[in-house]
Design an enzyme around this catalytic site. Sequence first.
Site, PDB file in Angstrom:
ATOM      1  N   LYS A   1      -5.630   5.074  19.878  1.00 25.95           N
ATOM      2  CA  LYS A   1      -5.802   6.175  18.927  1.00 25.95           C
ATOM      3  C   LYS A   1      -4.529   7.009  18.908  1.00 25.95           C
ATOM      4  CE  LYS A   1      -7.319  10.347  19.153  1.00 25.95           C
ATOM      5  NZ  LYS A   1      -6.345  11.045  18.249  1.00 25.95           N
TER       6      LYS A   1
ATOM      7  N   GLY B   1      -9.268  13.878  18.303  1.00 19.46           N
ATOM      8  CA  GLY B   1      -9.679  13.576  19.675  1.00 19.46           C
ATOM      9  C   GLY B   1     -11.195  13.489  19.813  1.00 19.46           C
TER      10      GLY B   1
ATOM     11  N   GLU C   1      -1.316  10.444  32.254  1.00 22.58           N
ATOM     12  CA  GLU C   1      -0.001  11.087  32.324  1.00 22.58           C
ATOM     13  C   GLU C   1      -0.157  12.433  31.658  1.00 22.58           C
ATOM     14  OE1 GLU C   1       2.828  12.780  31.836  1.00 22.58           O
ATOM     15  OE2 GLU C   1       3.747  11.415  30.400  1.00 22.58           O
TER      16      GLU C   1
ATOM     17  N   CYS D   1       6.751  16.531  28.738  1.00 24.15           N
ATOM     18  CA  CYS D   1       6.021  16.677  29.999  1.00 24.15           C
ATOM     19  C   CYS D   1       6.973  16.806  31.176  1.00 24.15           C
ATOM     20  CB  CYS D   1       5.077  15.505  30.181  1.00 24.15           C
ATOM     21  SG  CYS D   1       5.770  13.973  29.602  1.00 24.15           S
TER      22      CYS D   1
ATOM     23  N   GLU E   1       1.926  25.161  31.784  1.00 27.18           N
ATOM     24  CA  GLU E   1       2.807  24.339  30.959  1.00 27.18           C
ATOM     25  C   GLU E   1       2.840  24.952  29.560  1.00 27.18           C
ATOM     26  OE1 GLU E   1       1.574  20.273  29.777  1.00 27.18           O
ATOM     27  OE2 GLU E   1       3.610  19.675  30.315  1.00 27.18           O
TER      28      GLU E   1
END
Length: 498
Positions: free
Chosen positions: A182, A214, A256, A292, A394
């Site tokens: 996806k 999602g 990840e 990231c 983050e």
Amino acid sequence: MNAIDSAAALAPRPMLINGAWVQAASGETIPVENPATRQPIAAVPRARAADVEQAVAAAQAAFPAWSRVPPRERGRALLRIADVLEARTEEIARQVATETGNALRTQARPEAQGLSQIFRYFGGLASELKGETIPLGEQVLSYTRREPLGVVGAIIPWNAPVLLAALKIAPALCAGNTVVMKAAEDAPLGVLLLASICQEHLPQGVLNLLTGTGPEAGEPLAKHPAVRKLSFTGSTAVGKLIMGWAAERIVPVSLELGGKSPCVIYPDVGEEEWIIDGIIAAMRFTRQSQSCTAGSRLFLHRKVFDSVLARLSAKVATLKLGDPLEESTDIGTIINRKQFDRVCSYVKEGLGRDDARLVVGGLPPNEGPLSKGYFAVPTIFADATNDWRLAREEIFGPVLVAIPWEDEAQMLRMANDSHYGLAAYVFTRDIGTALRTAHQIEAGWVQVNQAGGQVPGHSYGGYKQSGIGREFSLEGMLDSFTQRKNVSVNLALPPPPA
Ligand code: NAI
Ligand code: MG
């Protein structure tokens, strides 16, 4: 864009199920926006559970034959795909730049150039899917096989969409799995192009690509009972959901999930000019820091704190924000309104703190050409402490916090005081110091005196809540996309009856 052009551009592009290019069963679409202009540029199918069902069924049906194709032949398919990807690099790069807002020269083109390297690397590894023989004596032949898992459900984000797609597709297919992927709703177009190139060299159903949100498409894929492996890149919050769904039916996961990586400057190199470029590269400023691995906590030794910040802010201020397709542009845009508002909220928080010193940047301009897109200005706050929200969360945007340090042990405690552990950067000419620090930092990837991107061959992945599993390498392919079977054969049969 005139009305006719925009209507043509918005004719929905199909997604890939079982070798066919199709619309969603419901007929619904979602728009894709160019974040540099905030104009819609295309529409893609809005996949839901019914489409997931079809894609998984196709991948399941394709699996027995694909898993039995001799690995070297699967590898050759990947090598053929690599040749086309190389020839079409510029087209892919421009597509990605247009839908993500990533600058063509600094980000989208290097990303697209990486695709053929990834397909070649994994294509060449097909014959390394080897097993072992176990020395149990002359009476037994005991050996292991590396077998594929089956249907892989892969969900990817938008920040480096084609690279992250390739990183799952190439090793999963090389190992003999079939894939339902996806794409991220904000960046499906480059991945659709990648899939169309792959499809020319693959049997139907081996690779299926869904577009959609999602919750509507990702969740039914992750929960589907026929999906035998989940590979996810994205936020820690969604990673936790994925892992929970995987636990329900005991399927392996690779995650990840981002980071808050330290960038450590020792005083011995603090006066040197190349350090400035190193900090900028580590922070991924030319990717709007939507990475990231961004080195977003700058641990600057107090001796060089002010001098480095002065030169750093002067250099950062020269980086050119603008049209992502323009060759002279260094920095493009944030992906969408939600992320843009989020980045701005962190900047506002920093501006609102009495103890935070703004060194460069600030809130985006609200007039002029840059105000037409989601352009965030590279921003640095100094005198931070590691407990600020700005230093803990983050941000996924160009907001760097500079934290002074003097004592190495204390600096390392701060560097490791994070629930993330993806990457780290260490700058010093002293090799002993460099390696001591590299070994003590809790992160899956430490770079010393450089701050480049991942290279095929190195095992890439996170410690702590940055993730589980490794990508980019032979070991990553073997661990993530194969399972071992042991076969033990008794060679000591009695003579057959007369
Ligand atoms: P996200 O984790 O929501 O999206 C990543 C992918 O997961 C997309 O394909 C999305 O459609 C899918 N997804 C979202 N909700 C899902 C669900 N309930 N079930 C299944 N799939 C689902 O990330 P988002 O919202 O785009 O960004 C939020 C934050 O995540 C960023 O600010 C950043 O901190 C982090 N992030 C980290 C990335 C990384 O490379 N590790 C990449 C993108 C975001
Ligand atoms: Mg989300």
